[in-house]
Design a protein around this motif. Structure first.
Motif, PDB file in Angstrom:
ATOM      1  N   ALA A  30       0.864  -1.180   0.000  1.00  0.00           N
ATOM      2  CA  ALA A  30       0.000   0.000   0.000  1.00  0.00           C
ATOM      3  C   ALA A  30       0.897   1.224   0.000  1.00  0.00           C
ATOM      4  CB  ALA A  30      -0.912  -0.003   1.209  1.00  0.00           C
ATOM      5  N   VAL A  31       0.618   2.145  -0.884  1.00  0.00           N
ATOM      6  CA  VAL A  31       1.392   3.378  -0.982  1.00  0.00           C
ATOM      7  C   VAL A  31       0.514   4.510  -0.464  1.00  0.00           C
ATOM      8  CG1 VAL A  31       2.626   4.926  -2.532  1.00  0.00           C
ATOM      9  CG2 VAL A  31       2.579   2.475  -3.010  1.00  0.00           C
ATOM     10  N   GLY A  32       0.987   5.191   0.577  1.00  0.00           N
ATOM     11  CA  GLY A  32       0.237   6.301   1.149  1.00  0.00           C
ATOM     12  C   GLY A  32       0.834   7.631   0.714  1.00  0.00           C
ATOM     13  N   TYR A  33      -0.021   8.608   0.515  1.00  0.00           N
ATOM     14  CA  TYR A  33       0.397   9.938   0.082  1.00  0.00           C
ATOM     15  C   TYR A  33       0.139  10.955   1.185  1.00  0.00           C
ATOM     16  CZ  TYR A  33       0.586   7.716  -4.462  1.00  0.00           C
ATOM     17  OH  TYR A  33       0.888   6.876  -5.498  1.00  0.00           O
ATOM     18  N   ALA A  34       0.805  12.097   1.100  1.00  0.00           N
ATOM     19  CA  ALA A  34       0.704  13.130   2.130  1.00  0.00           C
ATOM     20  C   ALA A  34      -0.712  13.674   2.286  1.00  0.00           C
ATOM     21  CB  ALA A  34       1.666  14.277   1.814  1.00  0.00           C
ATOM     22  N   ASP A  35      -1.514  13.616   1.242  1.00  0.00           N
ATOM     23  CA  ASP A  35      -2.882  14.142   1.330  1.00  0.00           C
ATOM     24  C   ASP A  35      -3.850  13.158   1.995  1.00  0.00           C
ATOM     25  OD1 ASP A  35      -3.235  12.237  -0.637  1.00  0.00           O
ATOM     26  OD2 ASP A  35      -4.089  13.602  -2.114  1.00  0.00           O
ATOM     27  N   GLY A  36      -3.337  12.003   2.408  1.00  0.00           N
ATOM     28  CA  GLY A  36      -4.155  11.015   3.094  1.00  0.00           C
ATOM     29  C   GLY A  36      -4.697   9.919   2.200  1.00  0.00           C
ATOM     30  N   SER A  37      -4.526  10.037   0.900  1.00  0.00           N
ATOM     31  CA  SER A  37      -5.004   8.989   0.002  1.00  0.00           C
ATOM     32  C   SER A  37      -3.995   7.846  -0.036  1.00  0.00           C
ATOM     33  CB  SER A  37      -5.225   9.549  -1.404  1.00  0.00           C
ATOM     34  OG  SER A  37      -4.012  10.025  -1.935  1.00  0.00           O
ATOM     35  N   ALA A  38      -4.426   6.704  -0.507  1.00  0.00           N
ATOM     36  CA  ALA A  38      -3.562   5.529  -0.584  1.00  0.00           C
ATOM     37  C   ALA A  38      -3.949   4.677  -1.780  1.00  0.00           C
ATOM     38  CB  ALA A  38      -3.667   4.705   0.689  1.00  0.00           C
ATOM     39  N   VAL A  39      -2.984   3.918  -2.273  1.00  0.00           N
ATOM     40  CA  VAL A  39      -3.199   2.992  -3.378  1.00  0.00           C
ATOM     41  C   VAL A  39      -2.635   1.641  -2.956  1.00  0.00           C
ATOM     42  CG1 VAL A  39      -2.580   2.457  -5.763  1.00  0.00           C
ATOM     43  CG2 VAL A  39      -2.987   4.813  -5.106  1.00  0.00           C
ATOM     44  N   THR A  40      -3.397   0.583  -3.184  1.00  0.00           N
ATOM     45  CA  THR A  40      -2.915  -0.767  -2.929  1.00  0.00           C
ATOM     46  C   THR A  40      -2.598  -1.405  -4.267  1.00  0.00           C
ATOM     47  OG1 THR A  40      -4.309  -0.939  -0.970  1.00  0.00           O
ATOM     48  CG2 THR A  40      -3.467  -2.998  -1.901  1.00  0.00           C
ATOM     49  N   LEU A  41      -1.379  -1.896  -4.400  1.00  0.00           N
ATOM     50  CA  LEU A  41      -0.953  -2.504  -5.659  1.00  0.00           C
ATOM     51  C   LEU A  41      -1.410  -3.955  -5.693  1.00  0.00           C
ATOM     52  CD1 LEU A  41       2.633  -1.014  -5.910  1.00  0.00           C
ATOM     53  CD2 LEU A  41       0.549  -0.198  -7.007  1.00  0.00           C
ATOM     54  N   GLU A  42      -2.020  -4.341  -6.787  1.00  0.00           N
ATOM     55  CA  GLU A  42      -2.566  -5.691  -6.952  1.00  0.00           C
ATOM     56  C   GLU A  42      -1.457  -6.711  -7.169  1.00  0.00           C
ATOM     57  OE1 GLU A  42      -5.798  -6.554  -6.744  1.00  0.00           O
ATOM     58  OE2 GLU A  42      -6.265  -4.476  -6.234  1.00  0.00           O
ATOM     59  N   GLU A  43      -1.758  -7.958  -6.840  1.00  0.00           N
ATOM     60  CA  GLU A  43      -0.821  -9.046  -7.056  1.00  0.00           C
ATOM     61  C   GLU A  43      -0.537  -9.196  -8.546  1.00  0.00           C
ATOM     62  OE1 GLU A  43      -0.426 -13.774  -5.988  1.00  0.00           O
ATOM     63  OE2 GLU A  43      -1.918 -12.543  -4.980  1.00  0.00           O
ATOM     64  N   GLY A  44       0.733  -9.341  -8.892  1.00  0.00           N
ATOM     65  CA  GLY A  44       1.131  -9.500 -10.281  1.00  0.00           C
ATOM     66  C   GLY A  44       1.560  -8.203 -10.947  1.00  0.00           C
ATOM     67  N   ALA A  45       1.323  -7.077 -10.311  1.00  0.00           N
ATOM     68  CA  ALA A  45       1.742  -5.790 -10.884  1.00  0.00           C
ATOM     69  C   ALA A  45       3.262  -5.675 -10.786  1.00  0.00           C
ATOM     70  CB  ALA A  45       1.082  -4.633 -10.147  1.00  0.00           C
ATOM     71  N   PRO A  46       3.944  -5.274 -11.871  1.00  0.00           N
ATOM     72  CA  PRO A  46       5.403  -5.177 -11.829  1.00  0.00           C
ATOM     73  C   PRO A  46       5.904  -4.201 -10.763  1.00  0.00           C
ATOM     74  CG  PRO A  46       4.564  -4.600 -14.017  1.00  0.00           C
ATOM     75  CD  PRO A  46       3.396  -4.909 -13.153  1.00  0.00           C
ATOM     76  N   GLN A  47       5.172  -3.119 -10.524  1.00  0.00           N
ATOM     77  CA  GLN A  47       5.576  -2.160  -9.504  1.00  0.00           C
ATOM     78  C   GLN A  47       5.523  -2.789  -8.116  1.00  0.00           C
ATOM     79  OE1 GLN A  47       2.898  -1.806 -11.479  1.00  0.00           O
ATOM     80  NE2 GLN A  47       3.220  -0.028 -12.801  1.00  0.00           N
ATOM     81  N   ARG A  48       4.550  -3.646  -7.907  1.00  0.00           N
ATOM     82  CA  ARG A  48       4.396  -4.318  -6.613  1.00  0.00           C
ATOM     83  C   ARG A  48       5.589  -5.210  -6.341  1.00  0.00           C
ATOM     84  NH1 ARG A  48       2.494  -9.361  -4.821  1.00  0.00           N
ATOM     85  NH2 ARG A  48       1.451  -9.282  -2.834  1.00  0.00           N
ATOM     86  N   GLU A  49       5.983  -5.975  -7.334  1.00  0.00           N
ATOM     87  CA  GLU A  49       7.113  -6.883  -7.152  1.00  0.00           C
ATOM     88  C   GLU A  49       8.397  -6.118  -6.857  1.00  0.00           C
ATOM     89  OE1 GLU A  49       6.571 -10.075  -6.778  1.00  0.00           O
ATOM     90  OE2 GLU A  49       4.463  -9.608  -7.175  1.00  0.00           O
ATOM     91  N   ARG A  50       8.598  -5.001  -7.541  1.00  0.00           N
ATOM     92  CA  ARG A  50       9.794  -4.188  -7.311  1.00  0.00           C
ATOM     93  C   ARG A  50       9.792  -3.609  -5.895  1.00  0.00           C
ATOM     94  NH1 ARG A  50      14.707  -3.329  -7.099  1.00  0.00           N
ATOM     95  NH2 ARG A  50      15.449  -1.245  -7.477  1.00  0.00           N
ATOM     96  N   MET A  51       8.652  -3.125  -5.443  1.00  0.00           N
ATOM     97  CA  MET A  51       8.566  -2.562  -4.093  1.00  0.00           C
ATOM     98  C   MET A  51       8.766  -3.635  -3.027  1.00  0.00           C
ATOM     99  SD  MET A  51       5.775   0.449  -4.289  1.00  0.00           S
ATOM    100  CE  MET A  51       6.413   1.218  -2.817  1.00  0.00           C
ATOM    101  N   LEU A  52       8.271  -4.851  -3.283  1.00  0.00           N
ATOM    102  CA  LEU A  52       8.487  -5.943  -2.337  1.00  0.00           C
ATOM    103  C   LEU A  52       9.964  -6.302  -2.249  1.00  0.00           C
ATOM    104  CD1 LEU A  52       5.445  -8.279  -2.994  1.00  0.00           C
ATOM    105  CD2 LEU A  52       5.951  -7.006  -0.908  1.00  0.00           C
ATOM    106  N   GLU A  53      10.675  -6.296  -3.380  1.00  0.00           N
ATOM    107  CA  GLU A  53      12.106  -6.580  -3.358  1.00  0.00           C
ATOM    108  C   GLU A  53      12.841  -5.550  -2.510  1.00  0.00           C
ATOM    109  OE1 GLU A  53      13.640  -6.682  -7.333  1.00  0.00           O
ATOM    110  OE2 GLU A  53      12.206  -8.224  -7.963  1.00  0.00           O
TER     111      GLU A  53
END
Length: 61
Positions: A30-53
């Motif tokens: 989950a990526v949180g932003y300063a304005d209070g919003s957040a995004v959860t990256l779905e399984e299989g997304a390349p960005q998710r795998e990179r952030m997990l590494e």
């Protein structure tokens, strides 16, 4: 009345515990932003795998 409340608390705790276990069980990103919003990256997304590494490497230190 106390027994009923105790039973309800135990049932709610078990529901919460087993409900969490059934949701894929793995790692979440989950990526949180300063304005209070957040995004959860779905399984299989390349960005998710990179952030997990990156997170695994940071925690291994």
């Amino acid at each position: 009345m106390r027994r009923l409340l105790g039973l309800a608390a135990i049932a709610a705790g078990a529901w919460w515990l087993f409900g969490r276990r059934g949701r894929g069980g793995g790692e979440r990103v989950a990526v949180g932003y300063a304005d209070g919003s957040a995004v959860t990256l779905e399984e299989g997304a390349p960005q998710r795998e990179r952030m997990l590494e990156i997170a695994r490497a940071a925690l291994a230190r």
